[in-house]
Write a protein that holds these residues in place. Structure first.
Motif, PDB file in Angstrom:
ATOM      1  N   LEU A 166       0.830  -1.207   0.000  1.00 31.84           N
ATOM      2  CA  LEU A 166       0.000   0.000   0.000  1.00 31.84           C
ATOM      3  C   LEU A 166       0.869   1.263   0.000  1.00 31.84           C
ATOM      4  CD1 LEU A 166      -2.786  -1.095   2.516  1.00 31.84           C
ATOM      5  CD2 LEU A 166      -3.040  -0.733   0.050  1.00 31.84           C
ATOM      6  N   ALA A 199       2.203   1.823  -3.464  1.00 28.89           N
ATOM      7  CA  ALA A 199       1.162   2.329  -4.360  1.00 28.89           C
ATOM      8  C   ALA A 199       0.979   3.839  -4.164  1.00 28.89           C
ATOM      9  CB  ALA A 199      -0.152   1.606  -4.098  1.00 28.89           C
ATOM     10  N   ARG A 232      -5.043  -0.634 -10.392  1.00 30.27           N
ATOM     11  CA  ARG A 232      -5.963  -1.776 -10.201  1.00 30.27           C
ATOM     12  C   ARG A 232      -5.174  -3.070 -10.011  1.00 30.27           C
ATOM     13  NH1 ARG A 232     -11.192  -2.726 -10.744  1.00 30.27           N
ATOM     14  NH2 ARG A 232     -11.854  -4.817 -11.328  1.00 30.27           N
ATOM     15  N   VAL A 241      -3.712  -3.043  -6.492  1.00 27.12           N
ATOM     16  CA  VAL A 241      -4.740  -3.320  -5.481  1.00 27.12           C
ATOM     17  C   VAL A 241      -5.071  -4.809  -5.485  1.00 27.12           C
ATOM     18  CG1 VAL A 241      -7.170  -2.946  -4.875  1.00 27.12           C
ATOM     19  CG2 VAL A 241      -5.711  -0.990  -5.447  1.00 27.12           C
ATOM     20  N   ASP A 242      -5.126  -5.414  -6.670  1.00 27.58           N
ATOM     21  CA  ASP A 242      -5.428  -6.845  -6.773  1.00 27.58           C
ATOM     22  C   ASP A 242      -4.328  -7.678  -6.090  1.00 27.58           C
ATOM     23  OD1 ASP A 242      -7.002  -9.076  -7.784  1.00 27.58           O
ATOM     24  OD2 ASP A 242      -5.319  -9.426  -9.151  1.00 27.58           O
ATOM     25  N   THR A 264      -2.306  -6.619  -3.723  1.00 26.31           N
ATOM     26  CA  THR A 264      -2.395  -6.348  -2.285  1.00 26.31           C
ATOM     27  C   THR A 264      -3.535  -7.142  -1.654  1.00 26.31           C
ATOM     28  OG1 THR A 264      -1.525  -4.128  -2.684  1.00 26.31           O
ATOM     29  CG2 THR A 264      -2.577  -4.515  -0.560  1.00 26.31           C
ATOM     30  N   LEU A 265      -4.660  -7.228  -2.347  1.00 27.34           N
ATOM     31  CA  LEU A 265      -5.792  -8.009  -1.836  1.00 27.34           C
ATOM     32  C   LEU A 265      -5.421  -9.493  -1.715  1.00 27.34           C
ATOM     33  CD1 LEU A 265      -8.729  -8.144  -0.922  1.00 27.34           C
ATOM     34  CD2 LEU A 265      -9.390  -8.384  -3.327  1.00 27.34           C
TER      35      LEU A 265
END
Length: 197
Positions: free
Chosen positions: A95, A98, A110, A113-114, A116-117
């Motif tokens: 994070l 980013a 995107r 984030v994917d 990181t998820l």
């Protein structure tokens, strides 16, 4: 008279009075019978000393075990979250990276984030936090789901129409229920009549 004086003298000094007539043979027999008693007393005292020593050692060992157990429990409480926190650090690092990207496209954000998820999901799974993610049509389970509303539906009653928020378990304990919308039958009365016919 002389014998009575001897008795009084022996009682005064705490010596057992033997009713011997003073002959050497009887004195020797009295000493011989006292010898085994003295040996038995010495053995009993020695055994008692050994038992006392063993008891004190066992007591000290038990106290050490209790102290170590208390320290272990205190340490477990203090550092129980250590593994979980360590598994979340890569998520925080991603994070931060980013946020440091100056000219990132929507597509690269995107993708970040994917990733990181996925890191977060992996961290949760490795710490035995699992999802409660029912699908539409699954039976409503009040132990794992929380109904936000009940809506008319063609689905069977008490089945899930929509999932608003995923729930979570820690091992087998509910951390957060899944928030769901549940079906209420619109043709309840007709269905019962049709079955009866």
């Amino acid at each position: 008279m002389h014998n009575q004086d001897d008795m009084r003298h022996q009682e005064a000094v705490g010596e057992p009075f033997s009713q011997s007539d003073g002959s050497p043979q009887q004195d020797e027999q009295a000493r011989a019978s006292e010898a085994p008693l003295a040996e038995k007393l010495a053995r009993a005292e020695s055994s008692l000393a050994e038992m006392r020593d063993a008891f004190l050692r066992a007591k000290a060992e038990l106290e050490n075990l209790r102290r170590r157990a208390r320290e272990d429990v205190a340490s477990a409480h203090k550092y129980a979250i250590e593994n979980f926190a360590a598994s979340l650090l890569p998520v925080k690092d991603s994070l931060k990276m980013a946020l440091q990207a100056e000219k990132a496209s929507v597509e690269s954000l995107r993708e970040g984030v994917d990733i990181t998820l996925r890191q977060l999901s992996s961290a949760l799974e490795s710490n035995r936090v699992t999802e409660v993610d029912p699908k539409p049509g699954d039976r409503f389970d009040p132990d794992r789901h929380q109904a936000i509303s009940v809506v008319p539906s063609s689905q069977p009653p008490n089945t899930i129409v929509n999932v608003l928020q995923t729930g979570y378990l820690i091992v087998d304990r509910l951390l957060r229920p899944a928030l769901v919308v549940v079906a209420q039958s619109t043709t309840g009365g007709h269905a019962i009549q049709g079955d009866a016919a």
